[in-house]
Write a protein that holds these residues in place. Structure first.
Motif, PDB file in Angstrom:
ATOM      1  N   ALA A 121     -46.392  18.343  73.764  1.00 19.39           N
ATOM      2  CA  ALA A 121     -47.171  17.500  72.965  1.00 19.39           C
ATOM      3  C   ALA A 121     -46.479  16.868  71.922  1.00 19.39           C
ATOM      4  CB  ALA A 121     -48.468  17.942  72.243  1.00 19.39           C
ATOM      5  N   LEU A 122     -45.643  17.684  71.073  1.00 20.13           N
ATOM      6  CA  LEU A 122     -44.780  17.377  70.036  1.00 20.13           C
ATOM      7  C   LEU A 122     -43.561  16.438  70.625  1.00 20.13           C
ATOM      8  CD1 LEU A 122     -43.765  17.604  67.241  1.00 20.13           C
ATOM      9  CD2 LEU A 122     -42.471  19.495  67.553  1.00 20.13           C
ATOM     10  N   TRP A 123     -43.137  16.729  71.726  1.00 23.13           N
ATOM     11  CA  TRP A 123     -42.170  15.735  72.255  1.00 23.13           C
ATOM     12  C   TRP A 123     -42.712  14.650  72.576  1.00 23.13           C
ATOM     13  CZ3 TRP A 123     -37.101  16.152  73.259  1.00 23.13           C
ATOM     14  CH2 TRP A 123     -36.509  15.200  74.164  1.00 23.13           C
ATOM     15  N   ALA A 124     -43.746  14.184  73.282  1.00 25.19           N
ATOM     16  CA  ALA A 124     -44.455  13.012  73.462  1.00 25.19           C
ATOM     17  C   ALA A 124     -44.561  12.370  72.294  1.00 25.19           C
ATOM     18  CB  ALA A 124     -45.699  13.430  74.361  1.00 25.19           C
ATOM     19  N   GLU A 125     -45.114  12.897  71.190  1.00 19.84           N
ATOM     20  CA  GLU A 125     -45.357  12.221  69.827  1.00 19.84           C
ATOM     21  C   GLU A 125     -44.088  11.524  69.198  1.00 19.84           C
ATOM     22  OE1 GLU A 125     -48.035  12.602  66.095  1.00 19.84           O
ATOM     23  OE2 GLU A 125     -48.093  14.276  67.461  1.00 19.84           O
ATOM     24  N   VAL A 126     -43.120  12.569  69.313  1.00 21.99           N
ATOM     25  CA  VAL A 126     -41.825  12.123  68.815  1.00 21.99           C
ATOM     26  C   VAL A 126     -41.202  10.932  69.625  1.00 21.99           C
ATOM     27  CG1 VAL A 126     -39.427  12.756  68.319  1.00 21.99           C
ATOM     28  CG2 VAL A 126     -41.267  14.305  67.707  1.00 21.99           C
ATOM     29  N   GLU A 127     -41.242  10.895  70.897  1.00 21.51           N
ATOM     30  CA  GLU A 127     -40.542   9.925  71.678  1.00 21.51           C
ATOM     31  C   GLU A 127     -41.349   8.591  71.538  1.00 21.51           C
ATOM     32  OE1 GLU A 127     -37.822  10.059  73.948  1.00 21.51           O
ATOM     33  OE2 GLU A 127     -37.591  11.456  72.422  1.00 21.51           O
ATOM     34  N   ALA A 128     -42.816   8.636  71.273  1.00 19.73           N
ATOM     35  CA  ALA A 128     -43.598   7.763  70.861  1.00 19.73           C
ATOM     36  C   ALA A 128     -43.446   7.308  69.659  1.00 19.73           C
ATOM     37  CB  ALA A 128     -45.075   7.895  71.244  1.00 19.73           C
ATOM     38  N   GLY A 129     -43.172   8.024  68.766  1.00 21.12           N
ATOM     39  CA  GLY A 129     -42.837   7.446  67.352  1.00 21.12           C
ATOM     40  C   GLY A 129     -41.738   7.250  66.740  1.00 21.12           C
ATOM     41  N   LEU A 130     -40.464   7.541  67.446  1.00 24.38           N
ATOM     42  CA  LEU A 130     -39.111   7.342  67.284  1.00 24.38           C
ATOM     43  C   LEU A 130     -38.603   6.294  68.099  1.00 24.38           C
ATOM     44  CD1 LEU A 130     -37.683  10.753  66.276  1.00 24.38           C
ATOM     45  CD2 LEU A 130     -38.443   9.164  64.692  1.00 24.38           C
ATOM     46  N   LYS A 131     -38.456   5.025  67.540  1.00 19.19           N
ATOM     47  CA  LYS A 131     -38.126   4.114  68.589  1.00 19.19           C
ATOM     48  C   LYS A 131     -36.497   3.542  67.929  1.00 19.19           C
ATOM     49  CE  LYS A 131     -41.749   3.506  70.898  1.00 19.19           C
ATOM     50  NZ  LYS A 131     -42.035   3.739  72.134  1.00 19.19           N
ATOM     51  N   GLN A 132     -35.802   3.560  69.157  1.00 19.96           N
ATOM     52  CA  GLN A 132     -34.344   3.217  68.750  1.00 19.96           C
ATOM     53  C   GLN A 132     -34.421   1.806  68.133  1.00 19.96           C
ATOM     54  OE1 GLN A 132     -31.480   4.880  68.578  1.00 19.96           O
ATOM     55  NE2 GLN A 132     -32.563   6.961  69.436  1.00 19.96           N
ATOM     56  N   THR A 133     -33.635   1.456  66.947  1.00 21.82           N
ATOM     57  CA  THR A 133     -33.560   0.122  66.326  1.00 21.82           C
ATOM     58  C   THR A 133     -32.275  -0.284  66.467  1.00 21.82           C
ATOM     59  OG1 THR A 133     -35.429   0.955  64.879  1.00 21.82           O
ATOM     60  CG2 THR A 133     -34.168  -0.955  64.260  1.00 21.82           C
ATOM     61  N   PRO A 134     -32.295  -1.662  66.921  1.00 24.12           N
ATOM     62  CA  PRO A 134     -30.659  -2.149  67.012  1.00 24.12           C
ATOM     63  C   PRO A 134     -30.596  -2.829  65.420  1.00 24.12           C
ATOM     64  CG  PRO A 134     -32.448  -3.832  68.025  1.00 24.12           C
ATOM     65  CD  PRO A 134     -33.069  -2.458  67.900  1.00 24.12           C
ATOM     66  N   TYR A 135     -29.204  -2.525  65.260  1.00 25.90           N
ATOM     67  CA  TYR A 135     -28.877  -3.395  63.803  1.00 25.90           C
ATOM     68  C   TYR A 135     -28.107  -4.205  63.927  1.00 25.90           C
ATOM     69  CZ  TYR A 135     -31.091   0.941  61.647  1.00 25.90           C
ATOM     70  OH  TYR A 135     -31.930   1.712  61.109  1.00 25.90           O
ATOM     71  N   SER A 136     -27.877  -5.208  62.913  1.00 22.17           N
ATOM     72  CA  SER A 136     -27.021  -6.161  63.096  1.00 22.17           C
ATOM     73  C   SER A 136     -25.596  -5.685  62.954  1.00 22.17           C
ATOM     74  CB  SER A 136     -27.254  -7.295  62.178  1.00 22.17           C
ATOM     75  OG  SER A 136     -26.813  -6.941  60.938  1.00 22.17           O
ATOM     76  N   GLU A 137     -24.464  -6.705  63.334  1.00 20.09           N
ATOM     77  CA  GLU A 137     -22.999  -6.211  62.938  1.00 20.09           C
ATOM     78  C   GLU A 137     -22.624  -6.163  61.659  1.00 20.09           C
ATOM     79  OE1 GLU A 137     -21.387 -10.736  63.406  1.00 20.09           O
ATOM     80  OE2 GLU A 137     -20.351  -9.408  64.745  1.00 20.09           O
ATOM     81  N   HIS A 138     -23.592  -6.826  60.735  1.00 19.12           N
ATOM     82  CA  HIS A 138     -23.313  -6.665  59.322  1.00 19.12           C
ATOM     83  C   HIS A 138     -23.666  -5.240  58.704  1.00 19.12           C
ATOM     84  CE1 HIS A 138     -22.382 -10.844  59.317  1.00 19.12           C
ATOM     85  NE2 HIS A 138     -23.546 -11.390  59.960  1.00 19.12           N
ATOM     86  N   ALA A 139     -24.716  -4.679  59.316  1.00 19.89           N
ATOM     87  CA  ALA A 139     -25.056  -3.348  58.848  1.00 19.89           C
ATOM     88  C   ALA A 139     -24.010  -2.088  58.611  1.00 19.89           C
ATOM     89  CB  ALA A 139     -26.014  -2.615  59.870  1.00 19.89           C
ATOM     90  N   MET A 140     -22.954  -2.348  59.433  1.00 21.45           N
ATOM     91  CA  MET A 140     -21.848  -1.576  59.368  1.00 21.45           C
ATOM     92  C   MET A 140     -20.721  -1.820  58.309  1.00 21.45           C
ATOM     93  SD  MET A 140     -22.472   0.896  61.224  1.00 21.45           S
ATOM     94  CE  MET A 140     -23.848   0.644  60.933  1.00 21.45           C
ATOM     95  N   GLU A 141     -21.076  -3.184  57.658  1.00 21.85           N
ATOM     96  CA  GLU A 141     -20.048  -3.692  56.687  1.00 21.85           C
ATOM     97  C   GLU A 141     -20.497  -3.150  55.300  1.00 21.85           C
ATOM     98  OE1 GLU A 141     -20.267  -7.604  57.411  1.00 21.85           O
ATOM     99  OE2 GLU A 141     -19.214  -7.614  59.434  1.00 21.85           O
ATOM    100  N   SER A 142     -21.610  -2.830  55.143  1.00 23.60           N
ATOM    101  CA  SER A 142     -22.013  -2.029  53.965  1.00 23.60           C
ATOM    102  C   SER A 142     -22.020  -0.854  54.271  1.00 23.60           C
ATOM    103  CB  SER A 142     -23.722  -2.476  53.631  1.00 23.60           C
ATOM    104  OG  SER A 142     -24.007  -1.815  52.626  1.00 23.60           O
ATOM    105  N   GLU A 143     -21.225   0.087  53.161  1.00 26.33           N
ATOM    106  CA  GLU A 143     -20.900   1.627  53.342  1.00 26.33           C
ATOM    107  C   GLU A 143     -22.181   2.124  53.212  1.00 26.33           C
ATOM    108  OE1 GLU A 143     -17.724   4.792  51.924  1.00 26.33           O
ATOM    109  OE2 GLU A 143     -17.427   2.641  51.670  1.00 26.33           O
TER     110      GLU A 143
END
Length: 986
Positions: free
Chosen positions: A381-403
């Motif tokens: 149950a915990l695994w299913a809830e975590v997988e449903a709640g944690l979504k991989q978010t794509p970041y822009s190329e500029h995200a890595m330019e801010s330390e």
């Protein structure tokens, strides 16, 4: 390996598979294959009787079991291949290697990952972004020093003392020191340098010195950075190793996406692993239609797969193949049972009908560890809830330019990975209970084990002063496996004690065989076992001789004579426990020698009496109670700890990290708009400052223009104008502006890629002017003379000379000449005016063209400067917009983690509740009495129950099982609403 051994292992594997299939009922593999098979058939019959005949056979379990078998076989095959190449590989490493071989994109990146350190694979995108921004700057001095490097590169130039050699080469070539220095340099050079002069060698050594200085600066830069920075650019003095950076980012993304674990990726640091991935078969020898990368179709299939993958390393390929064949034969039955297990939770009638079936599998004392299935349900149950709640978010190329932002994203990603890692599958079915028989050397441990296992063989039973058991051996009796251990307090070495200690640590319970005395070495081990909370049964071994039928009969008639010293030994054991502050163990006096003789005597009546007199049956009954009351609960405790510990660790990590991440995100959200405005303002100021300089330079260039115009119009016109434009150094203004803008962004921990988008001016652009007129003095005098002569001759021709004046008078001639010269002068003046007018006209036209060209050049540069500022501002605006979106995404993922924290907390409480209800049931109490259980710092375990049942729960837990947990339990009452009222009962 014998056929018997193979069959035994195959049977063990089948038993564990049956236990996994029936796990929701609370059964364990210790019940045995026959009992589990009978239970599976009864489950199928009961399901049909309860109206569940329409349960879909689904057929889902067989493909998953086959795929799991194929994966395990592939791991064994990888081990075989590695061993054939002269290497070593464990089955755990083979599993990771199999994951890597199936990972998309790994093979094309193997070359770039050559020599990659583990630290680099563990690095986060933050560090990669910092490296990408800082390494090129650190490499710049090396690049500049290397720009004009001669083709004759000295291979061992670092062996030369450059400074002293330069000083010597500057001396006259004929001196001895100069000759020695030249010879030293030439030794490190090539034959092409033989003809170079000393001054040429000095020039090259100056470059070497500059390069060495830059190299030292680079090494100093690397010395304060992570060790893997050198891996990113060890051979790239002129730039960044993009292929290695890309490979590293790919590895991090594969880890973050959950394709493989971080520990699996670390295998890429090994040369042997990369070679195996590159040359090993891409798939296993058995091709299946199901991929383990996708979730199993049902919960039963998932349980079978995870369990089989856990126990498979203990079995060979033959046993795995035999298991698959056996499972295929009975697949229809297993699929129906699996379907019944899946719907059991939603079919009350079926659940009620199945529960009584489990009683047949209970130990004699009625103890069955039923908590494993509950823990697995909590994890699922915990695994299913975590997988449903944690979504991989794509970041822009500029995200890595801010330390700072990259740091926040990295910390969030790390917590997400740790959360997923904490939800690892449960351990496989444990199987038999382990009971270690320990004690001093020559205390009769082997004799006691043979009596317990009803083994009449006398081999291995010690005689005299020599010990015979030198290693641990295992013997099965029913659902219990006895471990016969070497003795403690050996005189010659401590190896026996180490083996015995390891067996005691792995056992569920220990029988301590007490001899006549308690030496220091065995006393220390007994104290360790008492403090560990391990279920302990102390046996005072009576060693009176019963090796003849007469002595055996005498013992059977008067056993009290042999046991008269036992109470004193029991008091000694109790004193040891009391001194430690531990609860005394169960203490029994047993004559194991008499029990063993009773088993082998031909007089069965005497044997029965002697066996009863030896008190071995009492020992077996006490051991059964100990296993039921202590070993099974402790097994539940260990299982709960195995499930709970990683979840508790990530919960504590979330408690520690989330507030700091919240503060960092808040700072970014507050500072980002002001930083954007400040950066744009700095850009405007820098642009205005450079434009003011450009204006001043334009005025100065126009002041120089008259002198420059006089140089134009000749054959070298284009080169002169190019030299003039080059001398203005306008490109320096452009590069200065770019540098200032980049410096401003670096000061704010950003990365700016400022490149002018306007087209470059062509180098051959120059004013299009006519060739300048001949304006030199010689040309002017020639033109005047020609004009005067022409005028004079014309005058004489017109007026003529009188013939009568053969020799004209001087005055007359003078008049004539004067008139002619006047006309000639007038002609010369007219010619000079014409030439001057032509010169002035050319100069004016050329200056106009040159000024227009110069204005065009400055207008172009001014437009380019404006474009640079505009482009940089647009890039900052784009960065800020993307950064705002990235911060918003990071905030969303942060909030998801916050929600997951409460979910993990609930899972921990559910695990504690299952554990405490299980322990209360084993203590004879009502499990429903416990409403809530929670572990807290300081007080190990809080238990909430109804106020009316506090005394009942406290009596059961405190009096029976508190020493099982070896921790403090606090019992609290709850109100009707379920909230604690704070009342505690210690």
């Amino acid at each position: 390996m014998s056929d018997t051994t193979v069959n035994d292992r195959t049977t063990s594997l089948r038993t564990e598979m049956l236990a996994l299939l029936l796990e929701p009922l609370g059964v364990d593999a210790m019940a045995g294959q026959t009992a589990l098979r009978r239970l599976a058939e009864n489950v199928d019959t009961m399901a049909q009787a309860c109206g569940c005949a329409g349960l879909p056979p689904s057929g889902s379990t067989l493909p998953w079991v086959s795929e799991a078998v194929a994966a395990c076989v592939e791991e064994h095959e990888l081990v075989r291949l590695v061993m054939a190449r002269g290497g070593t590989l464990t089955l755990g490493e083979a599993r990771d290697l199999r994951e890597l071989t199936r990972l998309e994109g790994v093979r094309p990146r193997l070359q770039a990952l050559e020599g990659v350190p583990v630290d680099a694979l563990r690095a986060d995108l933050t560090a990669v972004a910092v490296a990408e921004r800082m390494l090129p700057g650190a490499l710049e001095p090396c690049r500049r020093a290397d720009q004009d490097w001669p083709e004759e590169i000295w291979q061992s130039i670092h062996e030369i003392d450059v400074d002293s050699t330069l000083a010597d080469l500057s001396r006259p070539r004929i001196t001895r020191r100069a000759a020695a220095a030249r010879e030293l340099v030439l030794q490190h050079s090539i034959s092409a340098a033989q003809d170079l002069r000393n001054q040429d060698l000095v020039t090259r050594l100056e470059k070497v010195r500059g390069f060495i200085a830059a190299e030292k600066a680079y090494e100093a830069f690397l010395s304060v950075r992570p060790g893997w920075w050198r891996w990113l650019g060890p051979d790239a003095r002129s730039g960044f190793r993009s292929d290695r950076r890309d490979a590293l980012v790919w590895a991090i993304e594969a880890r973050d996406a959950g394709a493989v674990s971080g520990s699996t990726l670390e295998l890429l640091a090994a040369d042997d692993t990369r070679a195996m991935i590159e040359h090993a078969p891409a798939t296993a020898s058995v091709t299946t239609t199901v991929s383990l990368s996708a979730p199993p179709a049902t919960s039963s299939a998932a349980r079978l797969v995870t369990g089989l993958m856990a126990v498979a390393p203990r079995h060979g390929v033959d046993q795995l193949r035999a298991l698959e064949s056996w499972y295929t034969k009975y697949a229809a039955l297993f699929d129906r049972v699996a379907a019944a297990m899946d719907v059991r939770g939603t079919e009350p009638e079926l659940r009620k009908a199945l529960d009584p079936l489990v009683g047949e599998l209970a130990l004699p004392s009625g103890a069955v560890d039923a908590s494993r299935s509950d823990y697995r349900d909590i994890q699922s149950a915990l695994w299913a809830e975590v997988e449903a709640g944690l979504k991989q978010t794509p970041y822009s190329e500029h995200a890595m330019e801010s330390e700072d932002l990259a740091g926040v994203i990295g910390r969030v990603g790390t917590l997400e990975r740790e959360l997923r890692a904490a939800m690892r599958p449960l351990p496989a079915v444990r199987g038999r209970l382990l009971v270690a028989i320990a004690g001093r050397t020559k205390s009769g441990k082997t004799t006691l084990r043979k009596a317990l296992t009803r083994d009449t063989d006398r081999s291995g039973i010690g005689r005299g002063a020599h010990r015979t058991t030198r290693k641990t051996s295992a013997f099965d009796v029913g659902s219990v496996t006895y471990l016969d251990t070497p003795g403690f307090a050996a005189k010659d070495d401590d190896f026996d004690a180490q083996r015995a200690r390891a067996a005691c640590n792995s056992a569920d319970a220990v029988i301590w065989n007490y001899a006549d005395t308690l030496r220091d070495e065995e006393s220390a081990e007994l104290q360790r076992l008492l403090l560990s909370g391990k279920p302990l049964l102390a046996v005072v071994n009576v060693k009176g001789l019963v090796n003849t039928s007469v002595r055996l009969r005498l013992f059977a008639d008067h056993p009290d004579r042999e046991f008269k010293s036992a109470p004193g030994h029991a008091v000694r054991i109790e004193q040891v426990a009391t001194a430690l502050g531990a609860a005394p163990p169960v203490i029994l006096a047993v004559h194991s020698g008499a029990a063993h003789e009773a088993l082998s005597t031909e007089d069965r009546e005497l044997g029965d009496r002697a066996l009863r007199a030896s008190r071995l049956p009492e020992l077996e009954q006490s051991l059964a109670r100990l296993l039921a009351e202590r070993a099974i609960p402790l097994r539940a405790v260990r299982l709960a700890e195995g499930v709970r510990a990683p979840l508790a660790a990530i919960h504590d990590r979330l408690n520690e990290e989330l507030p700091e991440i919240d503060r960092a995100l808040g700072d970014l959200e507050r500072s980002a708009p002001s930083e954007q405005a400040a950066l744009l303002d700095a850009f405007r100021i820098a642009g205005r400052r450079i434009r003011d300089r450009l204006k001043a330079e334009r005025q100065h260039a126009k002041e120089q223009l008259p002198d420059e115009v006089r140089k134009l119009g000749g054959t070298d016109h284009a080169q002169r104008w190019s030299d003039f434009v080059t001398g203005l150094e306008l490109d320096g203004l452009i590069s200065t502006l770019e540098s200032e803008l980049e410096q401003e962004t670096r000061n704010r921990l950003r990365l700016l890629r400022t490149q002018a988008s306007a087209p470059e001016r062509q180098d051959d652009e120059h004013p299009r002017v006519r060739p300048r007129p001949a304006v030199k003095a010689v040309s002017m005098s020639t033109a005047a003379a020609k004009g005067a002569a022409t005028t004079l001759l014309g005058a004489l021709t017109a007026k003529g000379i009188p013939k009568k004046l053969a020799v004209p008078p001087l005055a007359v001639t003078a008049v004539y000449v004067a008139e002619a010269l006047a006309g000639a002068a007038k002609a010369v003046s007219s010619e000079v005016d014409r030439v001057r007018q032509e010169k002035d006209k050319w100069t004016s036209a050329t200056r106009t063209v040159a000024e227009a060209s110069l204005d065009g050049l400055y207008d172009f540069v001014e437009a380019r400067l404006a474009r640079i500022v505009d482009d940089a501002s647009a890039q900052v605006n784009a960065q800020s917009t993307a950064q705002a979106a990235d911060i918003s995404s990071a905030r969303e993922r942060f909030e998801q983690l916050g929600r997951m924290q409460s979910t993990v907390r609930s899972a921990l409480e559910a695990i504690d509740l299952v554990l405490m209800r299980r322990l209360l049931a084993l203590a004879g109490g009502d499990p429903a009495a416990i409403r809530l259980a929670r572990r807290t710092p300081g007080v190990e375990l809080h238990v909430w129950t109804d106020a009316s049942r506090v005394a009942e729960v406290r009596a059961c837990l405190q009096e029976h099982l508190v020493d099982v947990l070896t921790e403090r339990i606090e019992i609290c009452s709850v109100s009707i609403s379920g909230e604690g009222d704070g009342t505690t009962h210690d």
